[in-house]
Design an enzyme around this catalytic site. Sequence first.
Site, PDB file in Angstrom:
ATOM      1  CG  ASP A 123     -73.161   7.239 -19.254  1.00 36.66           C
ATOM      2  OD1 ASP A 123     -73.141   6.106 -18.790  1.00 36.66           O
ATOM      3  OD2 ASP A 123     -72.236   8.061 -19.102  1.00 36.66           O
TER       4      ASP A 123
ATOM      5  CG  ASP B 100     -75.312   3.583 -22.972  1.00 40.97           C
ATOM      6  OD1 ASP B 100     -75.484   4.683 -22.400  1.00 40.97           O
ATOM      7  OD2 ASP B 100     -74.997   2.542 -22.377  1.00 40.97           O
TER       8      ASP B 100
ATOM      9  CG  HIS C 143     -72.047  -1.606 -18.009  1.00 43.37           C
ATOM     10  ND1 HIS C 143     -73.335  -1.109 -17.950  1.00 43.37           N
ATOM     11  CD2 HIS C 143     -71.242  -0.540 -18.117  1.00 43.37           C
ATOM     12  CE1 HIS C 143     -73.290   0.206 -18.026  1.00 43.37           C
ATOM     13  NE2 HIS C 143     -72.042   0.589 -18.132  1.00 43.37           N
ATOM     14  CG  ASP C 144     -71.402   0.778 -14.576  1.00 47.06           C
ATOM     15  OD1 ASP C 144     -70.402   0.545 -15.276  1.00 47.06           O
ATOM     16  OD2 ASP C 144     -72.218   1.686 -14.833  1.00 47.06           O
TER      17      ASP C 144
ATOM     18  CG  ASN D  22     -64.044  -9.998 -36.011  1.00 50.39           C
ATOM     19  OD1 ASN D  22     -63.989 -10.251 -34.796  1.00 50.39           O
ATOM     20  ND2 ASN D  22     -63.814  -8.791 -36.486  1.00 50.39           N
TER      21      ASN D  22
ATOM     22  CG  ASP E 288     -64.727 -12.284 -31.586  1.00 48.48           C
ATOM     23  OD1 ASP E 288     -64.995 -11.532 -32.550  1.00 48.48           O
ATOM     24  OD2 ASP E 288     -63.619 -12.828 -31.419  1.00 48.48           O
TER      25      ASP E 288
ATOM     26  CD  GLU F 135     -75.554   5.555 -14.961  1.00 47.24           C
ATOM     27  OE1 GLU F 135     -74.904   4.671 -14.393  1.00 47.24           O
ATOM     28  OE2 GLU F 135     -75.027   6.367 -15.745  1.00 47.24           O
TER      29      GLU F 135
END
Length: 546
Positions: free
Chosen positions: A199, A98, A315-316, A23, A21, A241
Amino acid sequence: MNKEWWKESVVYQVYPRSFKDSNGDGIGDLRGIIEKLDYLKELGIDVIWLSPVYKSPNDDNGYDISDYEDIMDEFGTMEDMDELIKEGNKRGIKILMDLVVNHTSDEHKWFIESKKSKDNHYRDYYIWRDPVNGKEPNDLKSTFSGSAWQYDETTGQYYLHLFSRKQPDLNWENEEVRNKVYDMMNFWIDKGIGGFRMDVIELIGKVPDKKIKENGPKLHEYIKEMNRKTFGDKNLLTVGEAWCSNPEIAEQYSNPDGSELSMVFQFEHILLDQQPNKEKWDLKPLELLDLKKALSRWQLELEGKGWNSLFWNNHDVPRIVSRWGNDKEYRVESAKMLATLLHGMKGTPYIYQGEELGMTNIRFEELNDYKDIETLNMYEERIEQGYKHEDIMNSIYEKGRDNARTPIQWDDSENAGFTNGDPWIKINLNYKEINAKSQLNDEKSIFNYYKNLIKIRKTNPVVVYGKYELILEENKEIFAYTRTLENEMVLVICNFTESKAKFVFDGISKFKYKELLISNYDVDINQSVNNIELEPYEARIYKFIN
Ligand code: NOJ
């Protein structure tokens, strides 16, 4: 041997929300990624797979897109995106976008129009059906629990959503939809990206009335058309995927004639610790022999006919060191062993953010600390079905997607150096011990081990192009294999257990010993290679020449 740049590359996946991050709003963003490009360059990767950064209401953290040609407010602006591509290219790092085109968000302008009336121009962009006996058209299920059909009162019909209600499926039978997708892909190609991760691409050929989801009859026709109309002549990396693929189907996708994709992301190995024909939440321990069989099958069957992606994490799925390693006393050793096993194989390796630090799964006591829609919907569904709270939580600890989504642990300062604000999801408290800063200058760190594995791949064509052969097939403790290219051979040896194990092998006699390329323990290099007592989770790669 067909040489391609993407066969020689290593990909790193960034899940922007949890990366860095810049900000102080507690959410990772594009400027945060730009800040960390030098870190990625140091690691040695060639490509970033960027999970979705497009405009999105975030029902599924960006996998529900409301505008494909704009950037999510929390992540920044199109100028930031252009800068990321430019700054990446400067460092020899390409950006893989993606591509989420099985579905859009229900807040996409196409769907807002589509919902309005049966004769709206966009009606046929999505999949609408009449009720059957006052109910859903059939019993197709959504991956995120419940029916895949949602009733819409405006027109009295149901629309299909194989994921959440806010992710209506696009109708790929409609040529105009396909052409709009291709235009959008060309918009991104023109910006200078390195390719696409696609995806759930295996779903676009679905035939919902026959309850066919994956691998529908027109799937490969659509992919070939997409290839011709977009990236076919651009020398990009494209990866689909494909959860329900097998090597035969993957040969079609990744045919060396270049008519479809570079490679697929297949999950046969990832599914080995769930009960057959059940859901991922229904746990079963991993058997090493099953893992050998699954990974070797893909290595052997695609040899010369297609190309593999190599991955443990994304991430899954849960963090590999917590899953099939030991995230307590042997965290460092087992993380390195798992990396060795994968990076020695044939295919393009993918590293998921934090994997290079040995980041571990998370365990929240409170359900409402979890943010993932799949996890939360499953909890509700299983409670209704009578499962016990403790059993459901246990499945979440093992398999929940938030395991992989806690923020990257950059240093040991407050919030792990991820943000100055309130992180969108809790940070793993082990950041004091596990963080990037402490690993960068420690030559024995997991980070530096990954860096060396990448270097080995870059300097030894046998690791990229060599033929794979499994050895000690029936050994239940050691996963070992060779790779051979012309007069060179590498031998990869991995002890998968937390005890010592004996490696005895006499099949290397025709090669002369050259060097030990890497190992996760201090090794006496004069030791005979035919007979080794391996330490817990020990891994070695030797190189031989003829
Ligand atoms: C697969 C993605 O990796 C996952 O995160 C997402 O929820 C579904 N596809 C739906 O887009």
